[in-house]
Design a protein around this motif. Structure first.
Motif, short mmCIF file in Angstrom:
data_model
loop_
_atom_site.label_atom_id
_atom_site.label_comp_id
_atom_site.label_asym_id
_atom_site.label_seq_id
_atom_site.Cartn_x
_atom_site.Cartn_y
_atom_site.Cartn_z
N VAL A 194 0.83 -1.21 0.00
CA VAL A 194 0.00 0.00 0.00
C VAL A 194 0.87 1.26 0.00
N GLY A 195 2.12 1.12 -0.46
CA GLY A 195 2.98 2.29 -0.61
C GLY A 195 3.92 2.54 0.54
N SER A 196 4.03 1.61 1.49
CA SER A 196 4.93 1.75 2.64
C SER A 196 4.71 3.04 3.42
N PRO A 197 3.47 3.37 3.77
CA PRO A 197 3.23 4.65 4.46
C PRO A 197 3.92 4.77 5.81
N THR A 198 4.17 3.63 6.49
CA THR A 198 4.83 3.70 7.79
C THR A 198 6.31 3.33 7.71
N ALA A 199 6.79 2.97 6.53
CA ALA A 199 8.18 2.51 6.40
C ALA A 199 9.08 3.50 5.67
N GLY A 200 8.50 4.55 5.10
CA GLY A 200 9.29 5.45 4.27
C GLY A 200 10.48 6.05 4.98
N ASP A 201 10.28 6.55 6.19
CA ASP A 201 11.38 7.18 6.94
C ASP A 201 12.45 6.17 7.30
N LEU A 202 12.03 4.96 7.66
CA LEU A 202 12.99 3.91 8.00
C LEU A 202 13.84 3.54 6.79
N VAL A 203 13.22 3.33 5.65
CA VAL A 203 13.95 3.00 4.43
C VAL A 203 14.91 4.13 4.06
N ARG A 204 14.44 5.35 4.17
CA ARG A 204 15.26 6.51 3.82
C ARG A 204 16.50 6.58 4.71
N ALA A 205 16.31 6.40 6.01
CA ALA A 205 17.45 6.47 6.94
C ALA A 205 18.46 5.36 6.67
N GLU A 206 17.98 4.16 6.41
CA GLU A 206 18.89 3.05 6.15
C GLU A 206 19.61 3.22 4.82
N ALA A 207 18.91 3.72 3.82
CA ALA A 207 19.53 3.91 2.50
C ALA A 207 20.65 4.94 2.56
#
Length: 360
Positions: A129-142
């Protein structure tokens, strides 16, 4: 690996079904720990870490997910089956087979005792559904990674993905004023009429641009003898380039009421930025293709239309390649399948990639 995939598939895990996701998460974490990962959670998202061994190479980040589009009970009509090389079942291709291949590869890497870089894995719980709760986590790890590998399904035939359309889910919400539709219509403000006019005007903003716009849902009002007091529409937007993305989303954010006393607001339900091919991604693809060639595998890559969490990494400029899950077909379709031989070959490739002290 086939037994593991069967276990994961029989644990149906639709997005948003907390109990079902938690049951699969427990099994995945146990298997990840057995393979050699240290495991942790960020909300419902799984985070696995394999410390570097005898190397100071940069961190390698892998992105995957364990939610599917299929509701609990789908197995009754779409059962697990194996027919020669074809493995069927809800979520086998998108993307539980990718998790199977990764865990098998890591288990081999750890057992070998050979050098490898630090490996971090984020397994998202709401990717579909677009990772609405994971975006910040993915961004920080990337941001801390040297390279990012996506474990989404590949192109048909197995080729990798080197770019993705930007993808945004947005909602337009209108508040009007209810009144009797016959006795006192002028006292009201029709939220549905206001919404429809905005949808027509917004379509004109998109017209002429290489942007896909889909009005996916629309709802409002209640009775034909009551002027509608509330209405909303959910939009799906796909972008090929950041300039169009910025212009269209800017126009959406700037919507203002067309009628006196109406209220209009917009919000993004999920947002994945446009990931355009870049030199760093080309270099990473070239290196992966070299490693694959050493295994007797032939791989190339090209951009894809669908979106995933690699959008976030690629848009940051981090070298990113997606599509490293096993080949198959029928994502989100009743005929979803994955290749058994493909699981084995992708595990071989991932093992070889994890042994590279640096992919860049």
């Amino acid at each position: 690996m086939l037994d593991a995939l069967r276990t994961y598939t029989l644990l149906e895990s639709p997005t948003g079904e907390a109990q079902a996701l938690a049951a699969l998460a427990e099994v995945l974490e146990a298997d990840a720990a057995r393979a050699g990962f240290a495991t942790a959670r960020e909300g419902a998202h799984l985070m696995w870490t394999l410390p570097a061994r005898d190397t100071r190479g940069g961190e390698l980040l892998l992105l995957s997910h364990y939610d599917t589009v299929w509701p609990v009970g789908t197995l009754a009509e779409m059962p697990w089956s194996v027919d020669g090389d074809t493995v069927r079942g809800p979520g086998v291709y998108d993307t539980k087979a990718g998790l199977v291949a990764l865990l098998a590869a890591v288990e081999r890497v750890v057992a070998s005792g050979r050098p490898h870089p630090e490996v971090r894995v984020v397994v998202v719980a709401d990717e579909e559904v677009g990772s609405p709760t994971a975006g910040d986590l993915v961004r920080a790890e990337a941001k801390r990674a040297t390279a990012v590998l996506g474990l989404e399904p590949p192109h048909p035939g197995g080729d990798l993905k080197t770019g993705r359309r930007g993808s945004t889910r947005a909602r337009i919400e209108v508040t009007g004023i209810e009144s009797h539709a016959a006795l006192d219509p002028e006292a009201g403000v029709n939220a549905i009429d206001e919404l429809v006019d905005h949808l027509v005007a917004f379509r004109a903003v998109v017209a002429g641009r290489p942007v896909l716009l889909n009005t996916g849902t629309i709802a409002g009002g209640g009775r034909t003898n009551v002027v509608a007091g509330h209405a909303h529409a959910d939009l799906g937007l796909r972008f090929l380039n950041p300039d169009d993305e910025e212009a269209v989303l800017g126009a959406l954010a700037a919507l203002a009421p067309l009628r006196d006393r109406a209220e209009v607001s917009t919000r993004l339900l999920a947002h994945r930025p446009t990931w355009r091919p870049a030199e760093a991604t080309d270099a990473l693809l070239h290196r992966i293709a070299q490693v694959a060639a050493g295994l007797g595998q032939t791989l190339s890559g090209r951009p894809a239309d669908g979106a995933a969490d690699t959008n976030t990494a690629g848009a940051l400029g981090v070298p990113t390649v997606d599509g490293l899950a096993p080949p198959g077909g029928g994502a989100h379709a009743r005929h979803e399948w994955v290749s058994h031989r493909g699981i084995l070959s992708r595990a071989d490739l991932l093992e070889a990639l994890l042994h590279q002290t640096s992919l860049m």
